[in-house]
Motif scaffolding. Sequence first.
Motif, PDB file in Angstrom:
ATOM      1  N   ASP A 179       0.851  -1.188   0.000  1.00  0.00           N
ATOM      2  CA  ASP A 179       0.000   0.000   0.000  1.00  0.00           C
ATOM      3  C   ASP A 179       0.886   1.237   0.000  1.00  0.00           C
ATOM      4  OD1 ASP A 179      -1.802   2.003   0.556  1.00  0.00           O
ATOM      5  OD2 ASP A 179      -2.501   1.148   2.417  1.00  0.00           O
ATOM      6  N   ALA A 180       0.650   2.134  -0.931  1.00  0.00           N
ATOM      7  CA  ALA A 180       1.364   3.412  -0.954  1.00  0.00           C
ATOM      8  C   ALA A 180       0.608   4.396  -0.071  1.00  0.00           C
ATOM      9  CB  ALA A 180       1.444   3.926  -2.384  1.00  0.00           C
ATOM     10  N   TYR A 181       1.297   5.377   0.371  1.00  0.00           N
ATOM     11  CA  TYR A 181       0.744   6.314   1.340  1.00  0.00           C
ATOM     12  C   TYR A 181       0.893   7.722   0.789  1.00  0.00           C
ATOM     13  CZ  TYR A 181       0.603   8.682   5.896  1.00  0.00           C
ATOM     14  OH  TYR A 181       0.312   9.497   6.947  1.00  0.00           O
ATOM     15  N   GLN A 182      -0.244   8.384   0.541  1.00  0.00           N
ATOM     16  CA  GLN A 182      -0.201   9.735  -0.006  1.00  0.00           C
ATOM     17  C   GLN A 182      -0.113  10.796   1.085  1.00  0.00           C
ATOM     18  OE1 GLN A 182      -2.814  10.667  -3.345  1.00  0.00           O
ATOM     19  NE2 GLN A 182      -3.364   8.509  -3.446  1.00  0.00           N
ATOM     20  N   GLY A 183      -0.393  10.440   2.311  1.00  0.00           N
ATOM     21  CA  GLY A 183      -0.256  11.388   3.403  1.00  0.00           C
ATOM     22  C   GLY A 183      -1.442  11.380   4.339  1.00  0.00           C
ATOM     23  N   VAL A 184      -1.323  12.194   5.370  1.00  0.00           N
ATOM     24  CA  VAL A 184      -2.358  12.285   6.394  1.00  0.00           C
ATOM     25  C   VAL A 184      -2.602  13.746   6.761  1.00  0.00           C
ATOM     26  CG1 VAL A 184      -0.718  12.036   8.305  1.00  0.00           C
ATOM     27  CG2 VAL A 184      -3.098  11.432   8.651  1.00  0.00           C
ATOM     28  N   VAL A 185      -3.832  14.041   7.084  1.00  0.00           N
ATOM     29  CA  VAL A 185      -4.215  15.299   7.702  1.00  0.00           C
ATOM     30  C   VAL A 185      -5.005  14.903   8.941  1.00  0.00           C
ATOM     31  CG1 VAL A 185      -5.588  17.399   7.479  1.00  0.00           C
ATOM     32  CG2 VAL A 185      -4.271  16.567   5.533  1.00  0.00           C
ATOM     33  N   SER A 186      -4.644  15.463  10.085  1.00  0.00           N
ATOM     34  CA  SER A 186      -5.259  15.046  11.341  1.00  0.00           C
ATOM     35  C   SER A 186      -6.119  16.125  11.972  1.00  0.00           C
ATOM     36  CB  SER A 186      -4.174  14.642  12.345  1.00  0.00           C
ATOM     37  OG  SER A 186      -3.523  13.480  11.906  1.00  0.00           O
ATOM     38  N   LEU A 187      -7.217  15.667  12.556  1.00  0.00           N
ATOM     39  CA  LEU A 187      -8.124  16.526  13.309  1.00  0.00           C
ATOM     40  C   LEU A 187      -7.691  16.571  14.772  1.00  0.00           C
ATOM     41  CD1 LEU A 187     -11.487  15.173  11.929  1.00  0.00           C
ATOM     42  CD2 LEU A 187     -10.694  17.532  11.729  1.00  0.00           C
ATOM     43  N   HIS A 218      -3.034  14.854  -3.192  1.00  0.00           N
ATOM     44  CA  HIS A 218      -3.215  13.853  -4.248  1.00  0.00           C
ATOM     45  C   HIS A 218      -2.919  14.460  -5.625  1.00  0.00           C
ATOM     46  CE1 HIS A 218      -5.050  10.709  -6.660  1.00  0.00           C
ATOM     47  NE2 HIS A 218      -5.766  11.655  -7.253  1.00  0.00           N
ATOM     48  N   ASN A 219      -3.488  15.621  -5.883  1.00  0.00           N
ATOM     49  CA  ASN A 219      -3.305  16.257  -7.188  1.00  0.00           C
ATOM     50  C   ASN A 219      -1.869  16.702  -7.424  1.00  0.00           C
ATOM     51  OD1 ASN A 219      -5.941  15.890  -8.166  1.00  0.00           O
ATOM     52  ND2 ASN A 219      -6.660  17.619  -6.956  1.00  0.00           N
ATOM     53  N   LEU A 220      -1.163  17.083  -6.360  1.00  0.00           N
ATOM     54  CA  LEU A 220       0.247  17.452  -6.504  1.00  0.00           C
ATOM     55  C   LEU A 220       1.121  16.252  -6.857  1.00  0.00           C
ATOM     56  CD1 LEU A 220       0.686  19.992  -3.564  1.00  0.00           C
ATOM     57  CD2 LEU A 220       0.804  20.488  -6.019  1.00  0.00           C
ATOM     58  N   LEU A 221       0.708  15.077  -6.435  1.00  0.00           N
ATOM     59  CA  LEU A 221       1.481  13.869  -6.743  1.00  0.00           C
ATOM     60  C   LEU A 221       1.291  13.399  -8.182  1.00  0.00           C
ATOM     61  CD1 LEU A 221       0.981  11.860  -3.445  1.00  0.00           C
ATOM     62  CD2 LEU A 221       3.150  12.725  -4.348  1.00  0.00           C
ATOM     63  N   LYS A 222       0.184  13.778  -8.797  1.00  0.00           N
ATOM     64  CA  LYS A 222      -0.064  13.371 -10.181  1.00  0.00           C
ATOM     65  C   LYS A 222       1.056  13.889 -11.079  1.00  0.00           C
ATOM     66  CE  LYS A 222      -5.096  13.242 -10.125  1.00  0.00           C
ATOM     67  NZ  LYS A 222      -6.307  13.889 -10.655  1.00  0.00           N
ATOM     68  N   ILE A 249       7.571   0.417  -2.837  1.00  0.00           N
ATOM     69  CA  ILE A 249       6.121   0.562  -2.980  1.00  0.00           C
ATOM     70  C   ILE A 249       5.644  -0.135  -4.252  1.00  0.00           C
ATOM     71  CG2 ILE A 249       4.232   2.206  -3.335  1.00  0.00           C
ATOM     72  CD1 ILE A 249       5.827   4.209  -1.628  1.00  0.00           C
ATOM     73  N   ALA A 250       6.436  -0.037  -5.306  1.00  0.00           N
ATOM     74  CA  ALA A 250       6.042  -0.617  -6.595  1.00  0.00           C
ATOM     75  C   ALA A 250       7.286  -0.899  -7.430  1.00  0.00           C
ATOM     76  CB  ALA A 250       5.123   0.348  -7.334  1.00  0.00           C
ATOM     77  N   ARG A 251       7.065  -1.504  -8.561  1.00  0.00           N
ATOM     78  CA  ARG A 251       8.151  -1.772  -9.513  1.00  0.00           C
ATOM     79  C   ARG A 251       7.778  -1.160 -10.865  1.00  0.00           C
ATOM     80  NH1 ARG A 251      12.014  -4.887  -7.444  1.00  0.00           N
ATOM     81  NH2 ARG A 251      11.491  -6.250  -5.727  1.00  0.00           N
ATOM     82  N   ASP A 264       0.972   7.786 -11.422  1.00  0.00           N
ATOM     83  CA  ASP A 264      -0.450   8.140 -11.389  1.00  0.00           C
ATOM     84  C   ASP A 264      -1.385   6.952 -11.148  1.00  0.00           C
ATOM     85  OD1 ASP A 264       0.840  10.460 -12.169  1.00  0.00           O
ATOM     86  OD2 ASP A 264      -0.742  11.052 -13.555  1.00  0.00           O
ATOM     87  N   ARG A 265      -1.173   5.851 -11.838  1.00  0.00           N
ATOM     88  CA  ARG A 265      -2.098   4.722 -11.698  1.00  0.00           C
ATOM     89  C   ARG A 265      -2.073   4.141 -10.286  1.00  0.00           C
ATOM     90  NH1 ARG A 265       0.635  -0.362 -12.322  1.00  0.00           N
ATOM     91  NH2 ARG A 265       2.737  -0.050 -13.146  1.00  0.00           N
ATOM     92  N   LEU A 266      -0.991   4.383  -9.545  1.00  0.00           N
ATOM     93  CA  LEU A 266      -0.894   3.886  -8.175  1.00  0.00           C
ATOM     94  C   LEU A 266      -1.566   4.824  -7.169  1.00  0.00           C
ATOM     95  CD1 LEU A 266       2.790   2.627  -8.261  1.00  0.00           C
ATOM     96  CD2 LEU A 266       0.685   1.351  -8.724  1.00  0.00           C
ATOM     97  N   LEU A 267      -2.004   5.973  -7.627  1.00  0.00           N
ATOM     98  CA  LEU A 267      -2.692   6.923  -6.762  1.00  0.00           C
ATOM     99  C   LEU A 267      -4.203   6.690  -6.766  1.00  0.00           C
ATOM    100  CD1 LEU A 267      -0.833  10.186  -7.853  1.00  0.00           C
ATOM    101  CD2 LEU A 267      -0.302   8.694  -5.916  1.00  0.00           C
ATOM    102  N   GLU A 268      -4.668   5.843  -7.634  1.00  0.00           N
ATOM    103  CA  GLU A 268      -6.100   5.619  -7.840  1.00  0.00           C
ATOM    104  C   GLU A 268      -6.526   4.244  -7.349  1.00  0.00           C
ATOM    105  OE1 GLU A 268      -7.836   8.136  -9.325  1.00  0.00           O
ATOM    106  OE2 GLU A 268      -6.051   9.320  -9.756  1.00  0.00           O
TER     107      GLU A 268
END
Length: 147
Positions: A2-10, A45-49, A65-67, A75-79
């Motif tokens: 699993d790739a990790y795009q990040g977190v925003v916390s409350l 997410h959009n910045l990583l595209k 994370i991938a090969r 991009d395909r790994l963000l979806e």
Amino acid sequence: MDAYQGVVSLNLPQIAIIANGDFNKFWKILDERLETCREALLVRHNLLKGTVSDVSPIHWQYGGIARLAKGEKIDRLLENGYSTLSLGYVGIYEMVQAMLGESNTTEEGQKFSLEVVSYLKKACDKWREETGLGFSLYGTPAENFSI
């Protein structure tokens, strides 16, 4: 993997302190903060595209994370849920103390805690359904939080 795009916390205690025991105000602030979190995660997410695997070969080309091929976009790994956009939360106990004046281990405190976490989970589920992206929920370790 699993790739990790990040977190925003409350910061749930802050919301509860501002609400000062007013549940209508608590849920209104929580909804506003949830929308801000969603927007921030989508910006990330959009910045990583368009990022190519060459920016971090260990992660994207050599199996961290991938090969992917050299120069291939990630991009395909963000979806489609391959990678997560995480909504974090911190301070359940303190939130309950601020709203109810009691512990989250009491019957009323536990009920409120579960209601809030369920609400956050439903928000992530809704976002996932709306976007097709891998929104997830988790309790954030607070070691990196400061005042």
